[in-house]
Write an enzyme that holds these catalytic residues in place. Sequence first.
Site, PDB file in Angstrom:
ATOM      1  N   PRO A   9       0.796  -1.226   0.000  1.00 32.59           N
ATOM      2  CA  PRO A   9       0.000   0.000   0.000  1.00 32.59           C
ATOM      3  C   PRO A   9       0.833   1.283   0.000  1.00 32.59           C
ATOM      4  CG  PRO A   9      -0.125  -1.093   2.132  1.00 32.59           C
ATOM      5  CD  PRO A   9       0.538  -2.057   1.188  1.00 32.59           C
ATOM      6  N   ASN A  10       0.329   2.242  -0.736  1.00 35.30           N
ATOM      7  CA  ASN A  10       0.884   3.601  -0.846  1.00 35.30           C
ATOM      8  C   ASN A  10       2.164   3.684  -1.673  1.00 35.30           C
ATOM      9  OD1 ASN A  10      -1.126   4.970   0.783  1.00 35.30           O
ATOM     10  ND2 ASN A  10      -0.256   3.847   2.511  1.00 35.30           N
ATOM     11  N   ARG A  17       5.366  10.916  -2.470  1.00 33.05           N
ATOM     12  CA  ARG A  17       5.082  10.602  -1.082  1.00 33.05           C
ATOM     13  C   ARG A  17       6.330  10.730  -0.208  1.00 33.05           C
ATOM     14  NH1 ARG A  17       4.833   4.477   1.164  1.00 33.05           N
ATOM     15  NH2 ARG A  17       4.151   5.026   3.250  1.00 33.05           N
ATOM     16  N   TYR A  22      11.446   8.439   1.275  1.00 32.95           N
ATOM     17  CA  TYR A  22      11.380   7.389   0.255  1.00 32.95           C
ATOM     18  C   TYR A  22      12.056   7.750  -1.067  1.00 32.95           C
ATOM     19  CZ  TYR A  22       8.077   5.452   3.589  1.00 32.95           C
ATOM     20  OH  TYR A  22       7.504   4.961   4.738  1.00 32.95           O
ATOM     21  N   ASN A  72       7.703  -5.793  -0.978  1.00 34.49           N
ATOM     22  CA  ASN A  72       7.728  -4.681  -0.034  1.00 34.49           C
ATOM     23  C   ASN A  72       6.309  -4.588   0.508  1.00 34.49           C
ATOM     24  OD1 ASN A  72       7.776  -2.381   1.441  1.00 34.49           O
ATOM     25  ND2 ASN A  72       8.772  -1.105  -0.104  1.00 34.49           N
ATOM     26  N   ALA A  75       3.158  -0.753   4.842  1.00 37.83           N
ATOM     27  CA  ALA A  75       2.601  -0.688   6.200  1.00 37.83           C
ATOM     28  C   ALA A  75       2.116  -2.049   6.701  1.00 37.83           C
ATOM     29  CB  ALA A  75       1.465   0.329   6.235  1.00 37.83           C
ATOM     30  N   GLU A  96      12.045  -9.957   1.684  1.00 37.65           N
ATOM     31  CA  GLU A  96      11.314  -8.770   2.128  1.00 37.65           C
ATOM     32  C   GLU A  96      12.200  -7.548   1.909  1.00 37.65           C
ATOM     33  OE1 GLU A  96      10.664  -8.913   6.337  1.00 37.65           O
ATOM     34  OE2 GLU A  96       9.866  -6.869   6.424  1.00 37.65           O
ATOM     35  N   HIS A  98      12.558  -3.086   2.026  1.00 38.97           N
ATOM     36  CA  HIS A  98      12.058  -1.762   2.404  1.00 38.97           C
ATOM     37  C   HIS A  98      13.010  -0.711   1.862  1.00 38.97           C
ATOM     38  CE1 HIS A  98       9.149  -3.574   5.041  1.00 38.97           C
ATOM     39  NE2 HIS A  98      10.111  -4.382   5.452  1.00 38.97           N
ATOM     40  N   ARG A 105      13.583   4.098  12.429  1.00 42.05           N
ATOM     41  CA  ARG A 105      12.391   4.960  12.407  1.00 42.05           C
ATOM     42  C   ARG A 105      11.522   4.733  13.648  1.00 42.05           C
ATOM     43  NH1 ARG A 105       9.593   4.582   6.774  1.00 42.05           N
ATOM     44  NH2 ARG A 105       8.555   6.425   7.661  1.00 42.05           N
TER      45      ARG A 105
HETATM   46  C1  DQA Z   1       8.291   0.852   3.849  1.00 46.02           C
HETATM   47  C2  DQA Z   1       8.410   1.050   5.364  1.00 46.02           C
HETATM   48  C3  DQA Z   1       7.052   0.905   6.029  1.00 46.02           C
HETATM   49  O1  DQA Z   1       7.172   1.108   7.431  1.00 46.02           O
HETATM   50  C4  DQA Z   1       6.087   1.943   5.480  1.00 46.02           C
HETATM   51  O2  DQA Z   1       4.799   1.766   6.041  1.00 46.02           O
HETATM   52  C5  DQA Z   1       6.028   1.956   4.006  1.00 46.02           C
HETATM   53  C6  DQA Z   1       7.250   1.765   3.229  1.00 46.02           C
HETATM   54  C7  DQA Z   1       9.634   1.110   3.124  1.00 46.02           C
HETATM   55  O3  DQA Z   1       9.757   0.695   1.984  1.00 46.02           O
HETATM   56  O4  DQA Z   1      10.537   1.745   3.692  1.00 46.02           O
HETATM   57  O5  DQA Z   1       4.981   2.218   3.413  1.00 46.02           O
HETATM   58  O6  DQA Z   1       7.939  -0.503   3.597  1.00 46.02           O
END
Ligand code: DQA
Length: 148
Positions: A9-10, A17, A22, A72, A75, A96, A98, A105
Amino acid sequence: MKILVIHGPNLNLLGARESDIYGIKTLDEINDSLNSLAEELGVELAIHQSNHEGEIVEIIQHSGKCSALLINPAAYTHTSVAIRDAIAAVDIPAVEIHLSNIYKREEFRHTSLISPVASGQVAGFGPDSYLLGLRAAVIVANAKKSAS
Ligand code: DQA
């Protein structure tokens, strides 16, 4: 060899964003560099982005023809037992990734429900996390192939 790539998501908003966290690369640009590396490595990618937990679960459930999963979970990393269980249920290795270093963080980001069912995790290298993760996904897929 086919690698399934899932953006959670997002991540469709990348570039716009929270670019201080990011970066400024869009998801399309990240996918372009993933496809270039895939070509170099001689693998095929199936790339999906979803903002919906259930949809991500279904994509994982239908990952049968893929040799590894690069995900990825965004959230959902910190909340989703359903995605964790889906990865555990299918017989393909998962990497996985990120963009940010989640351990640097907010405290709620320090826990990943996904890591215990993943082969490993790459975090903190911005868009390069995806490229490192793809190399790792090919390594774990090849290791599984030669073990079987
Ligand atoms: C994320 C880290 C997560 O905590 C966050 O909610 C994201 C992006 C990252 O790629 O750093 O949406 O997965």
